[in-house]
Write a protein that holds these residues in place. Sequence first.
Motif, PDB file in Angstrom:
ATOM      1  N   SER A  40       0.626  -1.605  -0.014  1.00  0.00           N
ATOM      2  CA  SER A  40      -0.127  -0.044   0.191  1.00  0.00           C
ATOM      3  C   SER A  40       0.780   1.524  -0.106  1.00  0.00           C
ATOM      4  O   SER A  40       0.710   2.836  -0.701  1.00  0.00           O
ATOM      5  CB  SER A  40      -0.645  -0.010   1.058  1.00  0.00           C
ATOM      6  N   LYS A  41       1.716   0.889   0.858  1.00  0.00           N
ATOM      7  CA  LYS A  41       3.141   2.250   0.353  1.00  0.00           C
ATOM      8  C   LYS A  41       4.029   2.123  -0.522  1.00  0.00           C
ATOM      9  O   LYS A  41       5.210   3.465  -0.855  1.00  0.00           O
ATOM     10  CB  LYS A  41       4.355   2.375   1.861  1.00  0.00           C
ATOM     11  N   LYS A  42       3.874   1.543  -1.505  1.00  0.00           N
ATOM     12  CA  LYS A  42       5.058   0.866  -2.508  1.00  0.00           C
ATOM     13  C   LYS A  42       4.413   0.998  -3.887  1.00  0.00           C
ATOM     14  O   LYS A  42       4.575   1.917  -4.553  1.00  0.00           O
ATOM     15  CB  LYS A  42       5.629  -0.141  -2.867  1.00  0.00           C
ATOM     16  N   LEU A  43       2.425   1.288  -3.723  1.00  0.00           N
ATOM     17  CA  LEU A  43       2.220   1.233  -5.158  1.00  0.00           C
ATOM     18  C   LEU A  43       2.034   3.047  -6.091  1.00  0.00           C
ATOM     19  O   LEU A  43       2.324   3.837  -5.446  1.00  0.00           O
ATOM     20  CB  LEU A  43       0.877   0.944  -4.632  1.00  0.00           C
ATOM     21  N   LYS A  44       2.806   2.897  -7.424  1.00  0.00           N
ATOM     22  CA  LYS A  44       2.136   4.425  -7.870  1.00  0.00           C
ATOM     23  C   LYS A  44       1.998   3.777  -9.070  1.00  0.00           C
ATOM     24  O   LYS A  44       2.072   4.154 -10.456  1.00  0.00           O
ATOM     25  CB  LYS A  44       4.454   4.309  -8.478  1.00  0.00           C
TER      26      LYS A  44
END
Length: 373
Positions: A40-44
Motif C-alpha cells: 500500500s506504501k509502494k504502489l505508484k
Amino acid sequence: MIPEKLLIKLAQRHANQSMRELKTTTGLIDFSSNDYLGFSKKLKPVQSEHHGATGSRLLTGQTKDFQDLEQKIADYHKTESALIFNSGYDANLGLISSVAQRGDLILYDEYVHASIRDAIKLSDARSLKFRHNDLGHLAILLDKFSKEENQEVYIITESVFSMDGDMPNLMELIELVKKKVNVHLILDEAHALGTVGNDGEGLAQSLQLENEIFARIVTYGKSMGSHGAAVLGGFDLNQFLVNFARSFVYTTALPQHSLNCISNAYDLLIQDSQEVEKLQMLVKQFNRLVIQSGLRLRFRESVTPIQTCIIPDNKLVKNAAMQLQEKGYDIRPILSPTVPAGEERLRICLHSFNTAQECEQMLHTLAGILKKQ
C-alpha cells in the motif's frame, strides 16, 4: 431517534463490552493491518484521465484496461479467465448467490468469512456447515446429502482463515471432491495471495492444484495493497457471472486508478519475491519467539502472517489491546460475537516490514500484560 428495539440492541452491545467503534491510530508499529507486504506504501499508479468509471461495466464502465488487466490476472493465476469485482465481499456475494441454484446444496466450513455466509443466505440453495477443516465430517455430509437427482453441490472454504490463520488440507479436500461428479470447490484465497507459495501465488497454485478448483476468489485490499477482487475460473463461469452475478451487473465499475494499482501490485509481486520471502521468514521467527516468551499455550498454531492470541472475555482482551497500543503496538482485539464467546482474541498480523526485534519486544510486553490479568 431510531426505533427503541434498535436502541436496545446497542445497549446490549455496551453491556457485554462488544460495542464496535471506528478508531484511528497513528505512529504505532503495525501489527494489525492486512497490508502483509507493505504494497500500500509502494504502489505508484499511473495518473488516469477519469476519476470515475461513469457506469457499470455492462454500460459505459467497460474499457480496454479492464480487458488487459483481467488477462494479466488470468495469466498470473494460470486460469482461463478472471472477472474483476469491486471488493472481495462483492465477489463472494455475486459468485455464490448466482451459481448455487434452487435444489442445489452448499457445504461450507463453519469459519468462513461473513461475506460468504451472506452470499449463502442470498442464494436459493440449501446449506449445511461442516466442522472447521474437518474433512471427515465433510465426507459424511457429502455421502448423506449429495445423492439427489439434478443437484449440484458446492463446497466452500478458505485457503487462509482470517481469524485463526490456519489452512485446510487442500490436496485431501480435492481428492474428496473428485469422487463425486456433481461436486464443485470454491476457494477464497483472500489472505493467501501474497503470503502463500514461493512467489505469493496462493495455496492452490503453490500445490499445482489450480485446475482442480471450480472457482477461486483473490482480493486486492490485503497483500496487494489496493482494492477490488477477482473471480478466477473457466470461460463459461466468467460468462455466467457477467449475466447473473448481481453485485457485478448492478454496480458502478472500479475507477481507472484502482485498475492501475492492481496492475502495479502484480508487477511488484512478479518482479521481486523478496518481500514474500522476508514475510515467510518472519513468520518462522515469530513462532520461535512465541515459544521463548512462554506464550505457546495462548497462541493458535499458524504458519501464516495471521497469529492469534486467545484471551477469553471481551473486557480482558480489550484491556490487553489498549495496553499494547499504549506501548506503541497497533494490535486490535477481536470480540464476540465476531468470534464465539470464549474465543475472544488479539489478532496479530505480521508484515514483511516488521522486524524480529519488534516482534520479540511486543511478545515480551504481551507476556507481562497477561501475567497481571
